[in-house]
Design a protein around this motif. Structure first.
Motif, PDB file in Angstrom:
ATOM      1  N   THR A  39       0.912  -1.248  -0.535  1.00 47.14           N
ATOM      2  CA  THR A  39       0.055  -0.082   0.423  1.00 47.14           C
ATOM      3  C   THR A  39       0.805   1.159   0.412  1.00 47.14           C
ATOM      4  O   THR A  39       2.026   1.234   1.009  1.00 47.14           O
ATOM      5  CB  THR A  39      -1.320   0.014   1.249  1.00 47.14           C
ATOM      6  N   VAL A  40       0.520   2.450  -0.968  1.00 43.02           N
ATOM      7  CA  VAL A  40       1.321   3.413  -1.110  1.00 43.02           C
ATOM      8  C   VAL A  40       0.833   4.608  -0.416  1.00 43.02           C
ATOM      9  O   VAL A  40       0.031   5.192  -0.736  1.00 43.02           O
ATOM     10  CB  VAL A  40       1.683   3.615  -1.933  1.00 43.02           C
ATOM     11  N   LEU A  41       1.306   5.429   0.849  1.00 39.90           N
ATOM     12  CA  LEU A  41       0.677   6.724   1.189  1.00 39.90           C
ATOM     13  C   LEU A  41       1.171   8.100   0.568  1.00 39.90           C
ATOM     14  O   LEU A  41       2.406   8.275   0.433  1.00 39.90           O
ATOM     15  CB  LEU A  41       0.971   7.241   2.386  1.00 39.90           C
ATOM     16  N   VAL A  63      -3.383   2.971  -2.530  1.00 41.70           N
ATOM     17  CA  VAL A  63      -3.086   4.046  -2.466  1.00 41.70           C
ATOM     18  C   VAL A  63      -3.828   4.908  -1.569  1.00 41.70           C
ATOM     19  O   VAL A  63      -4.764   5.204  -1.729  1.00 41.70           O
ATOM     20  CB  VAL A  63      -3.064   5.018  -3.547  1.00 41.70           C
ATOM     21  N   LEU A  64      -3.387   5.186  -0.032  1.00 40.00           N
ATOM     22  CA  LEU A  64      -4.334   5.998   0.166  1.00 40.00           C
ATOM     23  C   LEU A  64      -3.306   7.365   0.157  1.00 40.00           C
ATOM     24  O   LEU A  64      -2.079   7.346  -0.179  1.00 40.00           O
ATOM     25  CB  LEU A  64      -3.194   5.815   1.894  1.00 40.00           C
ATOM     26  N   VAL A  65      -4.729   8.096   0.444  1.00 39.97           N
ATOM     27  CA  VAL A  65      -4.042   9.524  -0.764  1.00 39.97           C
ATOM     28  C   VAL A  65      -5.189  10.612   1.320  1.00 39.97           C
ATOM     29  O   VAL A  65      -6.104  10.379   1.484  1.00 39.97           O
ATOM     30  CB  VAL A  65      -4.573  10.362  -1.659  1.00 39.97           C
ATOM     31  N   SER A  66      -4.093  11.014   1.365  1.00 44.07           N
ATOM     32  CA  SER A  66      -4.545  12.817   2.356  1.00 44.07           C
ATOM     33  C   SER A  66      -3.475  13.375   1.861  1.00 44.07           C
ATOM     34  O   SER A  66      -2.734  14.198   2.147  1.00 44.07           O
ATOM     35  CB  SER A  66      -3.418  12.312   3.912  1.00 44.07           C
ATOM     36  N   ASP A  67      -5.066  14.379   0.555  1.00 45.84           N
ATOM     37  CA  ASP A  67      -4.361  15.847   0.397  1.00 45.84           C
ATOM     38  C   ASP A  67      -4.230  16.346   0.867  1.00 45.84           C
ATOM     39  O   ASP A  67      -6.219  17.202   1.378  1.00 45.84           O
ATOM     40  CB  ASP A  67      -5.418  15.246  -1.353  1.00 45.84           C
ATOM     41  N   SER A  68      -3.739  17.868   1.689  1.00 46.60           N
ATOM     42  CA  SER A  68      -4.265  18.292   2.704  1.00 46.60           C
ATOM     43  C   SER A  68      -3.248  19.477   2.670  1.00 46.60           C
ATOM     44  O   SER A  68      -1.919  19.547   2.592  1.00 46.60           O
ATOM     45  CB  SER A  68      -3.959  17.780   3.754  1.00 46.60           C
ATOM     46  N   GLU A  69      -2.711  20.649   2.979  1.00 45.36           N
ATOM     47  CA  GLU A  69      -2.204  21.635   2.630  1.00 45.36           C
ATOM     48  C   GLU A  69      -1.099  21.304   4.214  1.00 45.36           C
ATOM     49  O   GLU A  69       0.175  21.991   4.021  1.00 45.36           O
ATOM     50  CB  GLU A  69      -2.666  23.159   3.266  1.00 45.36           C
TER      51      GLU A  69
END
Length: 180
Positions: A39-41, A63-69
């Motif tokens: 799993t790719v973060l 794919v784990l996505v945490s899209d944040s400033e």
């Protein structure tokens, strides 16, 4: 060679300002694939292109996505908190031995109360790794009994993972709050 088991591997993508370091991340993926399901973060800001590149690589299951400033500049404190919060679900947490990996993974390992195995040049088995010592003049074999193995990977010994026929599942996860 040991029997590959059903271990779950979390690979930290090397992303800064939404730009993926594809060379380093794909070589670390090659190393991670030796251990099991990967799993790719992806934790950054405006990282849609990076997510597409990673999800297309052969061997990526999710794919784990945490899209944040909060992750835009890949600051170690918020990123290590995120890694530690989700890392408890994995047998191994890996990252390329880049500035990002060397800055973030020791902090995540400390939060998880496990050792960091830095600069791995080979994965001998699920708990045994090779790393250089004495300015690269000797090699050391390190065996870890920790429940979670946290390693930075020197990618020069591993080939590039290429795009495969299938795309990995993409799952959005909430960003972690600012560290206290």
């Amino acid at each position: 060679m040991w029997e590959q088991s059903d271990m779950t591997i979390l690979l930290i993508a090397d992303i800064l300002d939404g730009e993926l370091n594809l060379d380093q991340t794909s070589k670390a993926l090659t190393a991670a694939r030796r251990l099991g399901k990967v799993t790719v973060l992806c934790a950054s800001s405006n990282c849609d292109q990076a997510i597409e590149q990673i999800s297309a690589l052969e061997g990526v299951s999710e794919v784990l996505v945490s899209d944040s400033e909060i992750y835009k500049k890949s600051l170690a404190e918020p990123l290590s908190e995120l890694i530690a919060s989700i890392g408890k679900n994995y047998s191994h947490i890996l990252a390329p031995a880049t500035a990002l990996g060397k800055n973030v993974l020791p902090r995540a390992a400390a939060l998880l109360d496990v050792m960091i195995i830095s600069d791995c040049t080979d994965i001998i088995s699920e708990d045994t790794f090779e790393r250089p010592i004495y300015a690269g003049n000797a090699l050391q074999i390190v065996r870890s009994s920790d429940a979670i193995k946290v390693c930075t990977i020197r990618t020069a010994n591993f080939g590039i993972s290429l795009a495969g026929a299938n795309k990995a599942e993409i799952k959005n996860i909430a960003p972690n709050t600012d560290p206290k």
